[in-house]
Design a protein around this motif. Structure first.
Motif, PDB file in Angstrom:
ATOM      1  N   UNK A   5       0.816  -1.220   0.000  1.00  0.00           N
ATOM      2  CA  UNK A   5       0.000   0.000   0.000  1.00  0.00           C
ATOM      3  C   UNK A   5       0.850   1.272   0.000  1.00  0.00           C
ATOM      4  N   UNK A   6       2.139   1.124  -0.239  1.00  0.00           N
ATOM      5  CA  UNK A   6       3.022   2.307  -0.184  1.00  0.00           C
ATOM      6  C   UNK A   6       3.118   2.979  -1.546  1.00  0.00           C
ATOM      7  N   UNK A   7       3.342   4.273  -1.493  1.00  0.00           N
ATOM      8  CA  UNK A   7       3.577   5.066  -2.711  1.00  0.00           C
ATOM      9  C   UNK A   7       4.736   6.006  -2.398  1.00  0.00           C
ATOM     10  N   UNK A   8       5.857   5.760  -3.005  1.00  0.00           N
ATOM     11  CA  UNK A   8       7.062   6.527  -2.685  1.00  0.00           C
ATOM     12  C   UNK A   8       7.389   7.439  -3.857  1.00  0.00           C
ATOM     13  N   UNK A   9       7.073   8.704  -3.676  1.00  0.00           N
ATOM     14  CA  UNK A   9       7.394   9.715  -4.696  1.00  0.00           C
ATOM     15  C   UNK A   9       8.149  10.858  -4.037  1.00  0.00           C
ATOM     16  N   UNK A  10       8.950  11.554  -4.813  1.00  0.00           N
ATOM     17  CA  UNK A  10       9.712  12.703  -4.312  1.00  0.00           C
ATOM     18  C   UNK A  10      10.180  13.543  -5.500  1.00  0.00           C
ATOM     19  N   UNK A  11      10.524  14.789  -5.209  1.00  0.00           N
ATOM     20  CA  UNK A  11      11.112  15.642  -6.252  1.00  0.00           C
ATOM     21  C   UNK A  11      12.565  15.231  -6.426  1.00  0.00           C
ATOM     22  N   UNK A  12      12.897  14.801  -7.623  1.00  0.00           N
ATOM     23  CA  UNK A  12      14.224  14.234  -7.843  1.00  0.00           C
ATOM     24  C   UNK A  12      14.637  14.403  -9.290  1.00  0.00           C
ATOM     25  N   UNK A  13      15.859  13.951  -9.561  1.00  0.00           N
ATOM     26  CA  UNK A  13      16.384  13.902 -10.922  1.00  0.00           C
ATOM     27  C   UNK A  13      16.214  12.475 -11.426  1.00  0.00           C
ATOM     28  N   UNK A  14      15.127  12.175 -12.125  1.00  0.00           N
ATOM     29  CA  UNK A  14      14.826  10.782 -12.469  1.00  0.00           C
ATOM     30  C   UNK A  14      15.923  10.106 -13.290  1.00  0.00           C
ATOM     31  N   UNK A  15      16.522  10.826 -14.241  1.00  0.00           N
ATOM     32  CA  UNK A  15      17.575  10.222 -15.062  1.00  0.00           C
ATOM     33  C   UNK A  15      18.777   9.845 -14.208  1.00  0.00           C
ATOM     34  N   UNK A  16      19.159  10.733 -13.305  1.00  0.00           N
ATOM     35  CA  UNK A  16      20.297  10.455 -12.445  1.00  0.00           C
ATOM     36  C   UNK A  16      20.050   9.281 -11.523  1.00  0.00           C
ATOM     37  N   UNK A  17      18.845   9.214 -10.927  1.00  0.00           N
ATOM     38  CA  UNK A  17      18.537   8.094 -10.041  1.00  0.00           C
ATOM     39  C   UNK A  17      18.509   6.776 -10.809  1.00  0.00           C
ATOM     40  N   UNK A  18      17.984   6.808 -12.023  1.00  0.00           N
ATOM     41  CA  UNK A  18      17.948   5.578 -12.823  1.00  0.00           C
ATOM     42  C   UNK A  18      19.378   5.105 -13.123  1.00  0.00           C
ATOM     43  N   UNK A  19      20.278   6.018 -13.466  1.00  0.00           N
ATOM     44  CA  UNK A  19      21.673   5.646 -13.713  1.00  0.00           C
ATOM     45  C   UNK A  19      22.316   5.073 -12.455  1.00  0.00           C
ATOM     46  N   UNK A  20      21.976   5.676 -11.309  1.00  0.00           N
ATOM     47  CA  UNK A  20      22.552   5.188 -10.052  1.00  0.00           C
ATOM     48  C   UNK A  20      22.122   3.751  -9.781  1.00  0.00           C
ATOM     49  N   UNK A  21      20.820   3.461  -9.915  1.00  0.00           N
ATOM     50  CA  UNK A  21      20.323   2.103  -9.671  1.00  0.00           C
ATOM     51  C   UNK A  21      20.923   1.129 -10.692  1.00  0.00           C
ATOM     52  N   UNK A  22      20.995   1.537 -11.959  1.00  0.00           N
ATOM     53  CA  UNK A  22      21.601   0.676 -12.982  1.00  0.00           C
ATOM     54  C   UNK A  22      23.052   0.351 -12.640  1.00  0.00           C
ATOM     55  N   UNK A  53      27.398   7.774  -5.641  1.00  0.00           N
ATOM     56  CA  UNK A  53      27.634   8.701  -4.532  1.00  0.00           C
ATOM     57  C   UNK A  53      27.252  10.127  -4.919  1.00  0.00           C
ATOM     58  N   UNK A  54      27.521  10.501  -6.179  1.00  0.00           N
ATOM     59  CA  UNK A  54      27.180  11.841  -6.639  1.00  0.00           C
ATOM     60  C   UNK A  54      25.669  12.070  -6.597  1.00  0.00           C
ATOM     61  N   UNK A  55      24.901  11.107  -7.091  1.00  0.00           N
ATOM     62  CA  UNK A  55      23.447  11.254  -7.098  1.00  0.00           C
ATOM     63  C   UNK A  55      22.887  11.304  -5.679  1.00  0.00           C
ATOM     64  N   UNK A  56      23.466  10.516  -4.787  1.00  0.00           N
ATOM     65  CA  UNK A  56      23.022  10.569  -3.393  1.00  0.00           C
ATOM     66  C   UNK A  56      23.267  11.960  -2.810  1.00  0.00           C
ATOM     67  N   UNK A  57      24.430  12.520  -3.096  1.00  0.00           N
ATOM     68  CA  UNK A  57      24.757  13.848  -2.588  1.00  0.00           C
ATOM     69  C   UNK A  57      23.854  14.913  -3.207  1.00  0.00           C
ATOM     70  N   UNK A  58      23.584  14.813  -4.508  1.00  0.00           N
ATOM     71  CA  UNK A  58      22.702  15.778  -5.174  1.00  0.00           C
ATOM     72  C   UNK A  58      21.297  15.750  -4.593  1.00  0.00           C
TER      73      UNK A  58
END
Length: 433
Positions: free
Chosen positions: A319-336, A404-409
């Motif tokens: 039942x969770x919905x996790x959204x936030x204001x972020x840089x989607x491209x950067x987060x996707x690269x980080x997870x990849x 690490x860069x995306x986490x800091x951003x």
């Protein structure tokens, strides 16, 4: 052409004074003209009050009166007597008429002794006009003097009025510029000082960020050049060998394979550098409302296609919905990169991605069953061009640096810990602003 504010204040004062003086001069001139005409009418009325009762005996005195007045006595339409200047037949009362090209102010009255007798008494209107002209000239001179005085006062008080702005300019022009005083006693100057102070603060902050970015760019360029020099040198050596030596086909194929691997390493490094630079150049305007679970799902599906033998899944509360204001491209690269790092360098065959939220903190946990990361390397591997002792050959050393860069951003950090699957757990912590 530009003018000082003091000159503008003086000019505005002069213009205002000119308009006021002009309006007052017009009103005063009209009033003077009317007053002089009224005085002339009162003079003629007074004279008529003396002469009309003696109209029957007035003829003998006309020669004596001709020096001061023009008098004409009529009985009906017949002129009984007149001074050399004969006045025309007029209705009773005061009027202005032309007599032989000369304007006269005339007062006509009817004799009280003989009702058929009318007496017209007149004087040249130029007498009143001369007095009016003289008085109007005095009014004009006084008006010009008032304008001159207003200009001088405008210049004097204008200088005092703009003094806070002059002081403000001097303070801002200092090197280095400092925030000006905000208590000048002039509301507008105080407001301007506050605005300039804020602007200088923002400029100093922007300069600090620019200097920091330049320092980072210089370090980044130096390290990048150092990292790229080794594979490029190896490629040049291989090319020289191919060019100068007569090699067997098997030897040529071996060198060509080495060239291909080195070229791939350079390309991988350049791609990682491009992604890191993109992260450095991102701004607040690039952030959008982002579904973290969706990013993890898509990354897992792509990883499954790239690595068919990989068992990967995403876990989160139903039942969770996790959204936030972020840089989607950067987060996707980080997870990849986290997934790719676990498979390539940790030989992981099973990965579990968990997304969770706690207040404004969002965490993405990536667990694998690979070889893990040694304790003494769990911090250093996040550095640029840093490779762990268990890393496979050919990597750029930038994958975890990008994480690490995306986490800091995103206001957070990234770190390694032990995984319940037996390998490594990478924690990507983000802050939802």
């Amino acid at each position: 052409m530009s003018f000082s504010l003091r000159a503008r204040v003086a000019a505005a004062t002069t213009l205002g004074a000119t308009l006021v003086v002009a309006a007052l001069s017009v009103v005063t001139s009209v009033a003077i003209s009317r007053n002089n005409v009224n005085q002339l009418d009162e003079r003629l009325t007074t004279a008529s009050q003396v002469l009309v009762p003696t109209s029957t005996t007035l003829e003998a005195f006309l020669d004596q009166l001709s020096g001061a007045f023009a008098v004409t006595i009529r009985s009906g339409d017949i002129v009984v007597a007149s001074t050399p200047t004969r006045l025309p037949a007029l209705d009773t009362g005061s009027q202005t008429v032309d007599v032989d090209g000369q304007r006269f102010r005339v007062y006509t009255a009817v004799s009280t002794a003989v009702s058929s007798i009318s007496i017209s008494i007149g004087v040249p209107a130029i007498e009143a006009q001369q007095v009016t002209d003289e008085q109007q000239k005095q009014v004009l001179m006084l008006g010009l003097a008032a304008i001159a005085v207003s200009t001088g006062l405008g210049w004097l008080f204008g200088g005092r009025a703009v003094r806070p702005l002059v002081t403000l300019t001097r303070q801002v022009s200092a090197q280095p510029p400092t925030a000006p005083e905000t208590r000048t006693g002039v509301t507008e100057a105080d407001a301007l000082a506050v605005a300039i102070g804020g602007m200088l603060t923002r400029l100093n902050e922007a300069q600090d960020r620019t200097n920091a970015a330049l320092d980072t760019a210089r370090d980044f360029a130096a390290v990048s050049a150092h990292e790229l020099r080794t594979p490029l040198t190896a490629m040049r050596t291989d090319i020289e060998v191919l060019r100068t030596l007569d090699l067997e086909p098997t030897q040529q194929q071996e060198i060509l394979g080495d060239l291909e691997r080195t070229q791939g390493r350079v390309e991988t490094t350049l791609t990682a550098l491009e992604r890191l630079a993109s992260g450095e150049l991102s701004s607040e305007g690039d952030r959008v409302e982002t579904d973290i679970i969706d990013i993890c799902d898509v990354a897992a599906q792509d990883a499954q296609r790239l690595h068919p033998g990989l068992d990967i899944r995403v876990e989160y509360a139903a039942d969770s919905e996790i959204t936030m204001r972020a840089l989607p491209t950067g987060l996707r690269l980080a997870v990849d990169n986290v997934i790719g790092n676990a498979v390539r360098h940790g030989d992981a065959t099973s990965i579990v991605i968990t997304a969770e939220r706690e207040g404004t903190t969002v965490r993405v946990l990536v667990d694998d069953n690979g070889s893990g990361v040694p304790l003494d390397e769990r911090e250093t591997v996040f550095g640029r061009f840093e490779r762990g002792t268990r890393a496979a050959k050919g990597g750029s050393g930038l994958g975890l640096a990008l994480v690490a860069q995306q986490a800091q951003l995103h206001g957070g950090r990234a770190w390694f810990t032990d995984s319940p699957l037996g390998g490594a757990r990478l924690v990507l912590e983000l802050q939802d602003s």
